[in-house]
Design a protein around this motif. Structure first.
Motif, PDB file in Angstrom:
ATOM      1  N   GLY A 100     -64.426 -12.340  69.384  1.00  0.00           N
ATOM      2  CA  GLY A 100     -65.711 -12.050  68.757  1.00  0.00           C
ATOM      3  C   GLY A 100     -66.677 -11.484  69.778  1.00  0.00           C
ATOM      4  N   GLN A 101     -67.670 -10.807  69.310  1.00  0.00           N
ATOM      5  CA  GLN A 101     -68.592 -10.113  70.205  1.00  0.00           C
ATOM      6  C   GLN A 101     -69.715 -11.014  70.735  1.00  0.00           C
ATOM      7  N   ASP A 102     -69.939 -12.148  70.100  1.00  0.00           N
ATOM      8  CA  ASP A 102     -71.004 -13.070  70.511  1.00  0.00           C
ATOM      9  C   ASP A 102     -70.380 -14.418  70.856  1.00  0.00           C
ATOM     10  N   LEU A 103     -70.425 -14.781  72.139  1.00  0.00           N
ATOM     11  CA  LEU A 103     -69.825 -16.030  72.610  1.00  0.00           C
ATOM     12  C   LEU A 103     -70.877 -17.114  72.849  1.00  0.00           C
ATOM     13  N   SER A 104     -72.006 -17.005  72.170  1.00  0.00           N
ATOM     14  CA  SER A 104     -73.073 -18.005  72.310  1.00  0.00           C
ATOM     15  C   SER A 104     -72.531 -19.406  72.058  1.00  0.00           C
ATOM     16  N   GLY A 105     -72.948 -20.349  72.887  1.00  0.00           N
ATOM     17  CA  GLY A 105     -72.542 -21.740  72.721  1.00  0.00           C
ATOM     18  C   GLY A 105     -71.273 -22.116  73.461  1.00  0.00           C
ATOM     19  N   LEU A 106     -70.573 -21.147  74.061  1.00  0.00           N
ATOM     20  CA  LEU A 106     -69.308 -21.438  74.713  1.00  0.00           C
ATOM     21  C   LEU A 106     -69.468 -21.611  76.225  1.00  0.00           C
ATOM     22  N   ASN A 107     -68.757 -22.600  76.776  1.00  0.00           N
ATOM     23  CA  ASN A 107     -68.616 -22.766  78.220  1.00  0.00           C
ATOM     24  C   ASN A 107     -67.265 -22.190  78.626  1.00  0.00           C
ATOM     25  N   CYS A 108     -67.259 -21.306  79.614  1.00  0.00           N
ATOM     26  CA  CYS A 108     -66.051 -20.556  79.971  1.00  0.00           C
ATOM     27  C   CYS A 108     -65.703 -20.748  81.445  1.00  0.00           C
ATOM     28  N   ILE A 109     -64.402 -20.697  81.718  1.00  0.00           N
ATOM     29  CA  ILE A 109     -63.907 -20.713  83.089  1.00  0.00           C
ATOM     30  C   ILE A 109     -62.978 -19.523  83.286  1.00  0.00           C
ATOM     31  N   ASP A 110     -63.252 -18.721  84.309  1.00  0.00           N
ATOM     32  CA  ASP A 110     -62.354 -17.645  84.722  1.00  0.00           C
ATOM     33  C   ASP A 110     -61.672 -18.130  86.000  1.00  0.00           C
ATOM     34  N   LEU A 111     -60.444 -18.660  85.846  1.00  0.00           N
ATOM     35  CA  LEU A 111     -59.806 -19.427  86.923  1.00  0.00           C
ATOM     36  C   LEU A 111     -59.419 -18.602  88.144  1.00  0.00           C
ATOM     37  N   PHE A 112     -58.883 -17.428  87.929  1.00  0.00           N
ATOM     38  CA  PHE A 112     -58.437 -16.570  89.034  1.00  0.00           C
ATOM     39  C   PHE A 112     -59.199 -15.259  88.882  1.00  0.00           C
ATOM     40  N   ALA A 113     -60.479 -15.306  89.222  1.00  0.00           N
ATOM     41  CA  ALA A 113     -61.425 -14.288  88.752  1.00  0.00           C
ATOM     42  C   ALA A 113     -61.158 -12.892  89.305  1.00  0.00           C
ATOM     43  N   GLY A 114     -60.720 -12.783  90.561  1.00  0.00           N
ATOM     44  CA  GLY A 114     -60.463 -11.456  91.129  1.00  0.00           C
ATOM     45  C   GLY A 114     -61.708 -10.588  91.108  1.00  0.00           C
ATOM     46  N   THR A 115     -61.687  -9.523  90.352  1.00  0.00           N
ATOM     47  CA  THR A 115     -62.835  -8.620  90.235  1.00  0.00           C
ATOM     48  C   THR A 115     -63.942  -9.212  89.356  1.00  0.00           C
ATOM     49  N   GLY A 116     -63.577 -10.144  88.495  1.00  0.00           N
ATOM     50  CA  GLY A 116     -64.561 -10.760  87.606  1.00  0.00           C
ATOM     51  C   GLY A 116     -64.635 -10.119  86.238  1.00  0.00           C
ATOM     52  N   ALA A 117     -63.679  -9.234  85.928  1.00  0.00           N
ATOM     53  CA  ALA A 117     -63.766  -8.472  84.674  1.00  0.00           C
ATOM     54  C   ALA A 117     -63.810  -9.373  83.441  1.00  0.00           C
TER      55      ALA A 117
ATOM     56  N   CYS B 252     -61.608 -31.818  77.557  1.00  0.00           N
ATOM     57  CA  CYS B 252     -62.390 -31.112  76.522  1.00  0.00           C
ATOM     58  C   CYS B 252     -63.778 -30.694  77.003  1.00  0.00           C
ATOM     59  N   SER B 253     -63.885 -30.282  78.264  1.00  0.00           N
ATOM     60  CA  SER B 253     -65.192 -29.942  78.833  1.00  0.00           C
ATOM     61  C   SER B 253     -65.485 -28.445  78.842  1.00  0.00           C
TER      62      SER B 253
END
Length: 204
Positions: free
Chosen positions: A51-68, A127-128
């Motif tokens: 979805g285009q709107d991720l409001s309300g979500l906590n996200c983790i980018d584990l192996f971020a690299g460039t961060g894309a 569940c965090s």
């Protein structure tokens, strides 16, 4: 006597953010073995799934690299995005990319951390988080396995999100699915040498 021309230098590689607040902004890509930014095509497909709107979500980018992936989530109004990177040079490039984006701050909080991604994930409460991106170096199959098993504990996708993973096309999809009991690969894509799954728990 003619002067020799200086050797041509390749322009630095960049990837662009596909949508949201930072749409069309460019991220510098470090020239480093094992660093493989998620392509525009795959990211566009992934965020059509999410979805285009991720409001309300906590996200983790584990192996971020460039961060894309992480910056794409932040661009689409995620409440919190944590980008984690172990390699020192890649981490410095990640920080620099974020500094360039900060000329136009986003809605949520962005944290960039340096260290062992798997150790960080193991320290997170059950569940965090709502959305976890897992795209480690393809040659490290064991790292992917452990990260997936921990992600199943940490992720709560009852309000959207899920666990997104990229792995080599040579690896059977069923083998990866077996690492996440209670989850199913709700969305799947294969592009070139990459397979991608968005796992969902069925709670959402």
């Amino acid at each position: 006597m003619s002067k020799s021309k200086p050797p041509k230098t390749e322009p630095p590689k960049r990837v662009r953010i596909i949508g949201g607040h930072w749409r069309s902004r460019l991220l510098a890509v470090l020239d480093s073995p094992g660093l493989r930014p998620t392509t525009d095509r795959i990211r566009e497909t992934l965020f059509n799934w999410l979805g285009q709107d991720l409001s309300g979500l906590n996200c983790i980018d584990l192996f971020a690299g460039t961060g894309a992936l992480g910056f794409e989530a932040a661009s689409r109004r995620a409440d919190l995005v944590v980008l984690f990177e172990k390699d020192k040079r890649a981490y410095a490039n990640l920080v620099n990319n974020f500094q360039q984006l900060q000329s136009s701050p986003v809605h949520g909080t962005v944290e960039i951390l340096h260290g062992n991604s798997l150790d960080y994930l193991k320290q997170q409460a059950n569940c965090s988080s709502n959305l976890i991106f897992i795209d480690p170096p393809f040659q490290d199959e064991v790292l992917l396995n452990h990260a997936l098993m921990e992600a199943g504990r940490v992720c709560d996708d009852s309000h959207g999100g899920g666990i997104y993973v990229e792995f080599p096309s040579s690896r059977p999809r069923e083998e990866v699915e077996a690492l996440l009991p209670g989850w199913h690969c709700g969305k799947y894509l294969e592009a070139g040498q990459v397979k991608a799954c968005l796992f969902r728990s069925g709670k959402g």
